[in-house]
Design an enzyme around this catalytic site. Structure first.
Site, mmCIF file in Angstrom:
data_model
loop_
_atom_site.group_PDB
_atom_site.id
_atom_site.type_symbol
_atom_site.label_atom_id
_atom_site.label_comp_id
_atom_site.label_asym_id
_atom_site.label_seq_id
_atom_site.Cartn_x
_atom_site.Cartn_y
_atom_site.Cartn_z
ATOM 1 N N LYS A 26 39.626 8.166 4.015
ATOM 2 C CA LYS A 26 39.311 7.078 3.096
ATOM 3 C C LYS A 26 39.635 7.478 1.660
ATOM 4 O O LYS A 26 40.269 6.729 0.908
ATOM 5 C CB LYS A 26 37.831 6.696 3.231
ATOM 6 N N ARG A 96 29.990 6.027 0.553
ATOM 7 C CA ARG A 96 30.517 5.941 1.916
ATOM 8 C C ARG A 96 31.053 7.289 2.364
ATOM 9 O O ARG A 96 31.543 8.080 1.559
ATOM 10 C CB ARG A 96 31.663 4.923 1.993
ATOM 11 N N GLY A 105 32.246 3.428 11.888
ATOM 12 C CA GLY A 105 30.857 3.124 12.187
ATOM 13 C C GLY A 105 30.002 4.311 12.568
ATOM 14 O O GLY A 105 28.803 4.166 12.810
ATOM 15 N N MET A 107 29.271 7.117 10.788
ATOM 16 C CA MET A 107 28.481 7.749 9.730
ATOM 17 C C MET A 107 27.962 6.692 8.764
ATOM 18 O O MET A 107 28.244 5.511 8.908
ATOM 19 C CB MET A 107 29.308 8.833 9.043
ATOM 20 N N ARG A 352 43.729 2.144 6.201
ATOM 21 C CA ARG A 352 43.883 3.269 7.118
ATOM 22 C C ARG A 352 44.738 2.796 8.289
ATOM 23 O O ARG A 352 44.850 1.598 8.529
ATOM 24 C CB ARG A 352 42.521 3.770 7.625
ATOM 25 N N HIS A 468 31.649 -3.803 15.314
ATOM 26 C CA HIS A 468 31.561 -2.430 15.821
ATOM 27 C C HIS A 468 31.988 -2.357 17.287
ATOM 28 O O HIS A 468 32.774 -1.503 17.695
ATOM 29 C CB HIS A 468 30.129 -1.904 15.650
ATOM 30 N N ARG A 574 48.861 18.021 49.764
ATOM 31 C CA ARG A 574 47.767 18.809 50.337
ATOM 32 C C ARG A 574 47.582 18.380 51.788
ATOM 33 O O ARG A 574 46.955 17.354 52.062
ATOM 34 C CB ARG A 574 46.492 18.585 49.524
ATOM 35 N N ARG A 630 52.055 21.948 50.703
ATOM 36 C CA ARG A 630 51.192 23.126 50.807
ATOM 37 C C ARG A 630 50.622 23.213 52.223
ATOM 38 O O ARG A 630 50.017 22.254 52.710
ATOM 39 C CB ARG A 630 50.049 23.046 49.788
ATOM 40 N N GLU A 759 47.464 31.389 42.357
ATOM 41 C CA GLU A 759 46.118 30.908 42.052
ATOM 42 C C GLU A 759 45.083 32.033 42.067
ATOM 43 O O GLU A 759 43.879 31.778 42.003
ATOM 44 C CB GLU A 759 45.719 29.788 43.023
ATOM 45 N N SER A 778 54.273 27.825 42.193
ATOM 46 C CA SER A 778 53.551 26.673 41.662
ATOM 47 C C SER A 778 52.169 27.159 41.256
ATOM 48 O O SER A 778 51.433 27.700 42.096
ATOM 49 C CB SER A 778 53.442 25.573 42.720
ATOM 50 N N GLY A 780 48.589 27.028 40.759
ATOM 51 C CA GLY A 780 47.420 26.238 41.133
ATOM 52 C C GLY A 780 46.297 26.545 40.163
ATOM 53 O O GLY A 780 45.436 27.395 40.428
ATOM 54 N N THR A 781 46.335 25.875 39.021
ATOM 55 C CA THR A 781 45.453 26.281 37.921
ATOM 56 C C THR A 781 43.990 25.927 38.150
ATOM 57 O O THR A 781 43.123 26.449 37.447
ATOM 58 C CB THR A 781 45.943 25.663 36.590
ATOM 59 N N ASN A 782 43.698 25.042 39.115
ATOM 60 C CA ASN A 782 42.276 24.802 39.417
ATOM 61 C C ASN A 782 41.638 26.084 39.946
ATOM 62 O O ASN A 782 40.630 26.563 39.422
ATOM 63 C CB ASN A 782 42.126 23.686 40.457
ATOM 64 N N ASP A 783 42.243 26.658 41.011
ATOM 65 C CA ASP A 783 41.690 27.891 41.571
ATOM 66 C C ASP A 783 41.937 29.087 40.662
ATOM 67 O O ASP A 783 41.114 30.003 40.599
ATOM 68 C CB ASP A 783 42.294 28.159 42.959
ATOM 69 N N CYS A 845 50.604 22.643 39.401
ATOM 70 C CA CYS A 845 50.177 21.524 40.239
ATOM 71 C C CYS A 845 48.664 21.306 40.214
ATOM 72 O O CYS A 845 48.145 20.511 40.986
ATOM 73 C CB CYS A 845 50.650 21.699 41.673
ATOM 74 N N TYR A 865 58.641 22.112 35.905
ATOM 75 C CA TYR A 865 58.007 20.815 36.146
ATOM 76 C C TYR A 865 56.496 20.935 36.070
ATOM 77 O O TYR A 865 55.927 22.031 36.149
ATOM 78 C CB TYR A 865 58.420 20.241 37.507
#
Length: 893
Positions: A26, A96, A105, A107, A352, A468, A574, A630, A759, A778, A780-783, A845, A865
């Site tokens: 602002k 303000r 809205g 603050m 803005r 709002h 899977r 897999r 993984e 590949s 396996g970033t979850n595990d 993946c 990829y």
């Protein structure tokens, strides 16, 4: 000496638009408008550095700040010809907030500061309008009492409504000067009652109280929630803007309004906004009075009778048009502007970049690129990838029967069905239980943000397109209908009444944020059409990105959806998900519970044609694109029967005793199955499982090649490998099955790859060795995240939020990749894998494959990829293009 205060106004400013980190959005834009020579009331900005100091020093201020604020106040007073605290000629100011990132809205704001029992008389005399003076004073007491002194806003509203009811009037502007004087007295009594102290009369005390309240609001619950939802760091702080008041409540030649240089819901190039005659700015956004439309065309289109600003104040309207056109051309983006008209003179209070829906953002970016305001690369960079989620989900079926019970304003597009809840807390509570809810309110306030986020959509009985509810819903991508004026809400009975019909909490409603319709019950939906501006921008993105985008899919429906969204193959199929179908789970359980190889093979022979049919369908849909399959990964306990009925069914099918089945299930029990007998360990122990799956893959590939002549590119992925030896053993078996199938089927040999999921930390560290045998990795970033942190993803929700709040970690590592830890393991595996096998194919993946921040990391690592859920494919395509642009040594345009 440090400079803590920057002045603006009167055609000049000490700041600029590019100083938003210091002055907040602002303050930087007020300075820029002043430098452009636009009519901006003079004022000054207290910088974000003061906010940081304030919290670092026990909510105290730098020593030099007081003198700098006094000097700036004197400059403002000289400019407008008034004095702060001068009883005869008082300077009144607004206070303000203004963070560097827009937080509409969230603050606090205080208007008309500087009024007291003496200066109100001076304002009345100078303006010649006693009613205006006392209207301003009652507003000030209410805002200051609520924001600074902590007196409940509702207590003031009750007093105001009581006087209106006694007088028999409906609107605030119907009150007489005597009514307003009475309300001022009642408000001051309420402050004394609520705080034990009289309302402060010293303007300096008022100012510093308001400044401290704004800085304090940076850490209030609603601001913290908004920052968490929008990834805004608390360390940024907020600035405070102190500005000479201009008054939209000085009579019938005065007004206040909010406008957008293009429609924020659709992106159309039309001037769009709302205003109120004889009102102050908070009246428009608070939804206290239903505002009027700015342009005549909009009024006629909406069928409204109340005259537009174009008709009421044509000279002012013409100047406003000139101003908005110059602002959009200057900033090269759609602007959200606030203005006040005081006795026929236009004043600009804010500009803005406007909040907009994803649909509008796409249209505005594409249109501005085609108009030559921006280039294509900037158009791509303008779109927040995550916002595309708004466009990728169903809308109401136009052919479906609709029981329309009310109509409001189409405040935020999209359709939502849910059970009625009347409070934000209840919305959040029910949503956590898995219930889809619709938040129904007279109007929302910043305190409702947690419930708005939890709800499927928002419906309000009051407020306009710039209220709002409308602004926040558009920013969140939530459907919203506002200002449905026929709706009456009774919180005591938990009822919503509309035109003779009554609905209760828990009843199902549907809203259409594109039309403003409110419907009883749940209305069917249809899939979105991803063409037009979406198709154009995604085409531009595809020309720029380097990373390919695949999808995680194992069902034909998911695969078709992925292709429609532009997936370039399947990055994770899977196979275990295919095992849970009702017609095959029994055979799977027989295979697991069989104690001898012969029994397992008999059960697998029944599963083989089902798996083969699955893969045939996927290969057909992907039509020559790579498909990464897999092999069976999860621990066997996930498939085992749990209930007595299920155990009895398996036993009967195997001509075995139920007790024998219970004993076998107990033998397979594991204390920590996610680190137990799963992944490639199953393939080592039970080779017949992976051999059946390999046969299904290669037989399916031969079938599709023969029927279509198109190439089929299966990529067989071995899960949870920790050693090269595991890969070697399993790859030899896969190769043997491939050769056997080729010998049986004849024709050309099927080209295929055998690779592995990375993984486990050990696999990442030993990537050079594993790459000797694996043709692709590949991640396996979850595990990999689970095994790196030693955290179970299923149990982490109970404490990870606290870790984020305490700053231990920046984000949930299962949502956005942990670059420092997990990311370093990925980098090690990439470098070592490529050193052994320069042409190794590399992808990701896990769920991180659809997270824009993680995709930027994948680009930096040079992966080939990413793969993500089908509905996140467009998000990944856009994020990959933005990552490619960021990686350029010199960005275009």
């Amino acid at each position: 000496m440090s400079k803590w205060v920057y002045t603006f106004g009167d055609g000049a400013a000490e700041g600029r638009a590019d100083m938003r980190n210091l002055l907040g959005g602002k303050g930087a834009n007020l300075a820029e408008m002043s430098n452009l020579g636009l009519p901006v009331p003079p004022g000054f900005t207290i910088t974000t550095e003061v906010c940081t100091w304030y919290y670092d020093h026990g909510q105290a201020y730098p020593d030099e700040l007081g003198a700098q604020v006094r000097d700036a106040l004197n400059t403002v007073g000289e400019t407008v010809g008034a004095g702060f605290g001068d009883a005869a000629n008082p300077l009144l100011v607004s206070v303000r907030s203004g963070a560097r990132a827009s937080m509409p809205g969230m603050m606090d704001t205080v208007l008309n500061l500087g009024l007291n029992d003496a200066t109100v008389e001076g304002l009345a005399a100078r303006s010649g309008d006693r009613r205006f003076a006392f209207d301003s004073y009652r507003r000030f007491i209410q805002m200051y009492g609520d924001v600074v002194l902590g007196v409940d806003h509702g207590d003031f509203e009750d007093l105001l409504e009581g006087v209106k009811e006694t007088r028999g009037v409906w609107l605030d502007n119907e009150l007489t000067v005597e009514d307003l004087e009475q309300i001022v007295s009642l408000f001051k009594e309420q402050v004394q009652k609520g705080t034990g102290k009289p309302f402060p009369q010293d303007p300096d005390d008022q100012l510093w109280g308001a400044v401290s309240a704004v800085f304090g609001s940076w850490m209030n619950d609603r601001a913290n929630t908004y920052r968490r939802l929008h990834d805004i760091p608390a360390a940024w702080g907020t600035a405070v803007n102190v500005q000479a008041m201009v008054f939209g409540n000085m009579g019938d030649d005065s007004a206040t309004g909010v406008a957008f240089t293009r429609d924020p819901s659709t992106g159309e190039k039309i001037f769009f906004g709302e205003y109120l005659m004889n009102a102050q700015g908070e009246d428009v956004v608070a939804g206290i009075r239903t505002p009027q439309l700015i342009t005549r065309a909009a009024r006629e289109a909406a069928g409204e009778e109340a005259p537009s600003l174009e008709e009421n104040l044509p000279v002012v309207f013409a100047e406003l048009v000139r101003v908005y056109q110059s602002l959009e051309a200057h900033y090269r983006d759609m602007q959200d502007i606030e203005f006040t008209v005081q006795q026929g003179k236009l004043w600009m209070l804010q500009t803005r970049s406007g909040k907009r829906t994803a649909k509008a953002a796409l249209k505005i970016a594409v249109d501005m690129a085609e108009e030559g305001l921006i280039d294509r690369t900037e158009a791509i960079s303008r779109i927040e990838p995550g916002s595309l989620d708004q466009l990728l989900h169903p809308t109401l079926d136009p052919e479906a029967t609709r029981d329309v019970i009310a109509k409001g304003l189409p405040a935020s597009p999209g359709a939502a069905s849910g059970r009625i809840v009347f409070t934000a807390d209840e919305a959040e509570r029910q949503a956590k239980l898995g219930e889809k809810v619709l938040l129904v309110r007279e109007e929302t306030s910043p305190e409702d943000i947690h419930g708005m986020h939890a709800a499927e959509g928002i419906l309000t009985s009051r407020g306009g397109m710039t209220s709002h509810a409308a602004v926040v819903a558009r920013g969140m991508g939530r459907p919203c209908v506002s200002g449905a004026g026929h709706i009456r809400i009774d919180h005591k009975t938990g009822e919503m009444r509309v035109l003779g019909r009554t609905f209760h909490a828990g009843d199902m409603l549907t809203i259409d944020g594109a039309t403003g319709e409110v419907m009883a019950g749940s209305v069917p939906t249809i899939k979105p059409e991803l063409s037009g501006d979406f198709g154009i921008l995604m085409g531009w993105a595809d020309e720029i990105r380097r990373l390919r985008v695949r999808a995680n899919a194992e069902t034909p429906n998911d695969a078709r959806t992925a292709r429609e969204f532009g997936a370039e193959g399947i990055g994770l199929c899977r196979t275990e998900h295919m095992f849970f179908d009702e017609d095959r789970i029994l055979a799977v359980r027989e295979m697991i519970l069989a104690e001898k190889v012969e029994g397992r093979k008999a059960a697998l022979a029944r599963i083989l044609p089902m798996q083969r049919a699955d893969f045939v369908e996927l290969f057909r849909i992907m039509a020559g694109l790579p498909v990464t399959i897999r092999l069976l990964d999860p621990p066997l306990h996930e498939f085992l029967p749990k209930s007595d009925e299920e155990i009895d069914a398996v036993a009967a099918s195997m001509n075995a005793e139920s007790e024998q089945m219970r004993r076998r299930a107990a033998e397979l029990h594991e204390f920590n199955p996610m680190l137990g007998h799963r992944g490639c360990r199953l393939g080592i122990s039970f080779p017949e499982i992976y051999e059946m799956q390999a046969r299904a893959i290669f037989e399916a590939a031969h079938i599709v090649v023969k029927e279509s002549g198109a190439a089929v590119v299966p990529e067989v992925m071995i899960p949870l490998a920790a050693t090269r030896q595991e890969i070697d053993i399993l790859k030899a078996r896969i190769d043997a099955v491939a050769a056997a199938v080729h010998a049986e089927q004849g024709g050309d040999a099927i080209e295929y790859l055998v690779g592995t999921m990375i993984e486990l930390p050990r696999a990442a560290l030993r990537a050079a060795d594993i790459a000797e045998s694996a043709s692709f990795f590949s991640f396996g970033t979850n595990d990999l995240t689970q095994t790196t942190f030693g955290i179970s993803r299923d149990d982490a929700a109970s404490f990870l939020d606290e870790y984020v709040e305490q700053g231990i970690i920046p984000k949930d590592p299962f949502v956005s990749l942990d670059i420092d830890g997990v990311g370093e393991l990925v980098q090690i595996a990439v470098e070592r894998g490529r050193k052994t096998r320069p042409d190794i194919k590399l992808g990701i993946c896990g769920e991180h494959g659809g997270d824009p921040a993680s995709i930027h990391f994948c680009e930096a690592m040079g992966l080939d990829y990413v793969s993500c859920s089908p509905f996140r494919v467009p998000i990944a395509r856009l994020a990959a293009a933005q990552a490619a642009l960021n990686a350029r040594p010199e960005k275009d345009g």
